[in-house]
Design a protein around this motif. Sequence first.
Motif, short mmCIF file in Angstrom:
data_model
loop_
_atom_site.label_atom_id
_atom_site.label_comp_id
_atom_site.label_asym_id
_atom_site.label_seq_id
_atom_site.Cartn_x
_atom_site.Cartn_y
_atom_site.Cartn_z
N ALA A 1 8.84 9.16 12.54
CA ALA A 1 9.80 8.21 11.95
C ALA A 1 9.23 7.61 10.67
CB ALA A 1 10.14 7.12 12.95
N ASN A 2 7.93 7.34 10.68
CA ASN A 2 7.30 6.70 9.52
C ASN A 2 7.24 7.64 8.32
OD1 ASN A 2 6.14 4.61 8.14
ND2 ASN A 2 4.10 4.90 8.96
N ILE A 3 7.02 8.92 8.56
CA ILE A 3 6.93 9.84 7.42
C ILE A 3 8.29 9.95 6.72
CG2 ILE A 3 7.45 12.07 8.55
CD1 ILE A 3 5.07 13.23 6.91
N TYR A 4 9.36 9.77 7.51
CA TYR A 4 10.70 9.80 6.90
C TYR A 4 10.96 8.56 6.04
CZ TYR A 4 12.35 14.00 9.27
OH TYR A 4 12.53 15.31 9.67
N HIS A 5 10.14 7.54 6.19
CA HIS A 5 10.24 6.37 5.32
C HIS A 5 9.83 6.75 3.89
CE1 HIS A 5 9.92 2.31 3.77
NE2 HIS A 5 8.63 2.45 3.57
N TYR A 6 8.97 7.77 3.78
CA TYR A 6 8.46 8.21 2.47
C TYR A 6 9.21 9.43 1.94
CZ TYR A 6 4.57 5.05 3.41
OH TYR A 6 3.83 3.93 3.66
N TYR A 7 9.55 10.35 2.84
CA TYR A 7 10.22 11.59 2.42
C TYR A 7 11.29 11.96 3.43
CZ TYR A 7 6.33 11.98 -0.79
OH TYR A 7 5.42 11.72 -1.78
N ASP A 8 12.48 12.29 2.93
CA ASP A 8 13.58 12.59 3.85
C ASP A 8 13.58 14.05 4.32
OD1 ASP A 8 14.46 13.89 1.59
OD2 ASP A 8 16.21 12.62 1.27
N SER A 9 12.71 14.88 3.75
CA SER A 9 12.62 16.28 4.17
C SER A 9 11.30 16.86 3.71
CB SER A 9 13.77 17.10 3.58
OG SER A 9 13.61 17.21 2.17
N ASP B 1 0.81 -1.21 0.00
CA ASP B 1 0.00 0.00 0.00
C ASP B 1 0.85 1.28 0.00
OD1 ASP B 1 1.01 -0.26 2.54
OD2 ASP B 1 -0.88 0.20 3.56
N HIS B 2 2.12 1.14 -0.42
CA HIS B 2 3.04 2.29 -0.42
C HIS B 2 2.47 3.45 -1.23
CE1 HIS B 2 7.01 4.26 -0.23
NE2 HIS B 2 6.73 4.66 -1.45
N GLY B 3 1.99 3.18 -2.43
CA GLY B 3 1.46 4.24 -3.28
C GLY B 3 0.25 4.92 -2.68
N GLU B 4 -0.62 4.13 -2.06
CA GLU B 4 -1.82 4.68 -1.43
C GLU B 4 -1.46 5.56 -0.25
OE1 GLU B 4 -5.54 2.94 1.15
OE2 GLU B 4 -4.86 1.76 -0.59
N LYS B 5 -0.51 5.09 0.57
CA LYS B 5 -0.09 5.88 1.72
C LYS B 5 0.61 7.16 1.28
CE LYS B 5 0.21 2.36 5.31
NZ LYS B 5 1.09 1.61 6.23
N ARG B 6 1.40 7.05 0.23
CA ARG B 6 2.08 8.23 -0.30
C ARG B 6 1.07 9.27 -0.75
NH1 ARG B 6 2.99 9.16 -5.48
NH2 ARG B 6 4.46 10.78 -6.09
N ALA B 7 0.01 8.83 -1.43
CA ALA B 7 -1.03 9.74 -1.89
C ALA B 7 -1.72 10.40 -0.71
CB ALA B 7 -2.04 9.00 -2.76
N GLN B 8 -1.95 9.64 0.37
CA GLN B 8 -2.58 10.20 1.57
C GLN B 8 -1.67 11.24 2.22
OE1 GLN B 8 -3.36 6.69 3.89
NE2 GLN B 8 -5.25 6.19 2.79
N ILE B 9 -0.37 10.97 2.23
CA ILE B 9 0.59 11.91 2.80
C ILE B 9 0.58 13.20 1.99
CG2 ILE B 9 3.06 12.37 3.13
CD1 ILE B 9 3.35 9.39 3.89
N LEU B 10 0.57 13.10 0.69
CA LEU B 10 0.57 14.29 -0.17
C LEU B 10 -0.68 15.13 0.07
CD1 LEU B 10 1.96 12.92 -3.56
CD2 LEU B 10 3.17 14.23 -1.80
N LYS B 11 -1.83 14.47 0.19
CA LYS B 11 -3.09 15.20 0.41
C LYS B 11 -3.05 15.90 1.78
CE LYS B 11 -7.04 16.31 -1.31
NZ LYS B 11 -7.09 17.13 -2.53
N SER B 12 -2.58 15.20 2.80
CA SER B 12 -2.49 15.80 4.13
C SER B 12 -1.47 16.92 4.15
CB SER B 12 -2.11 14.73 5.16
OG SER B 12 -3.11 13.74 5.26
N ALA B 13 -0.36 16.73 3.47
CA ALA B 13 0.68 17.77 3.42
C ALA B 13 0.17 19.02 2.73
CB ALA B 13 1.92 17.24 2.71
N ALA B 14 -0.62 18.84 1.69
CA ALA B 14 -1.19 20.00 0.99
C ALA B 14 -2.03 20.83 1.96
CB ALA B 14 -2.03 19.54 -0.19
#
Length: 198
Positions: free
Chosen positions: A46-54, A8-21
Motif C-alpha cells: 500500500a505504501n509503495i502505491y503512495h509513490y507510484y501507481d504502477s 523525507d519523501h524525496g529520500e524515500k523515493r530515491a530508495q525506492i528507485l534504487k531498490s526497484a533497479a
Amino acid sequence: MARTIAKDHGEKRAQILKSAARVFADQGFDRASMAMLARECGISKANIYHYYDSKDALLFDLLDNYLSQLRDRICAIRPGDGPPEEALRKTVLEILMAYQGADDEHRVQASGLSALPEDQQKILRSYQRDMVGHMAAILARIAPERFDGQPAKLRAATMSVFGMLNWFYMWNSQANEAARREYATLVSNLTLGGLKTV
C-alpha cells in the motif's frame, strides 16, 4: 483535502528507485511485481502505491532519473572549451565514474526501455542521443579531416567508444576509482591513436 508530502519523501523515493533497479535487473521487468518491489524496499505494498501507481510509472521514473542525470554530467563537459583531446579524456572518465554503483540501472536501461510506451521511450532516447551527440562533437573536433562529410563513419567511431565504456561494468563492475581512471586512460589513448588511422 490534499495529502501532505512527508519531509523525507524525496529520500524515500530515491530508495525506492534504487531498490526497484535491483529487482528489475535481477528479475526482469515482466516478472517483477509491485509486491516484490515493496518487499525489496522494506515497505508495504500500500505504501509503495503512495509513490507510484504502477510498476510502469516506477520504471519510467527510474530510467528518466538515471539517464537525465547521466546526460547532465556528461554534457556539462563543454567540447568547445580547450583542446578536444582533453575534452575526450574528461568525458570518458566522467562516464566511467557515473557508471560506478549504477550497474542495475545500466542493465535496466538496456533491457527495460522497450517495455515503456513510445512517448516515454522518445523522452529517454533523447537523453541517449544527447550523450552520443556530445561524444560525436568531440571526435569530430579531434579529427575533422577523418569525418568531414562522413556522418556514418563518425557515428561508428562514436558508438565504438561507448561500446568500450558500456561493457566495462559487465566484466569489471566492482572496479574502484583507481581502476576506472586507468581504464579511462586506456580508452582515451586507444581512441586518440585510432583516430589517426580511421
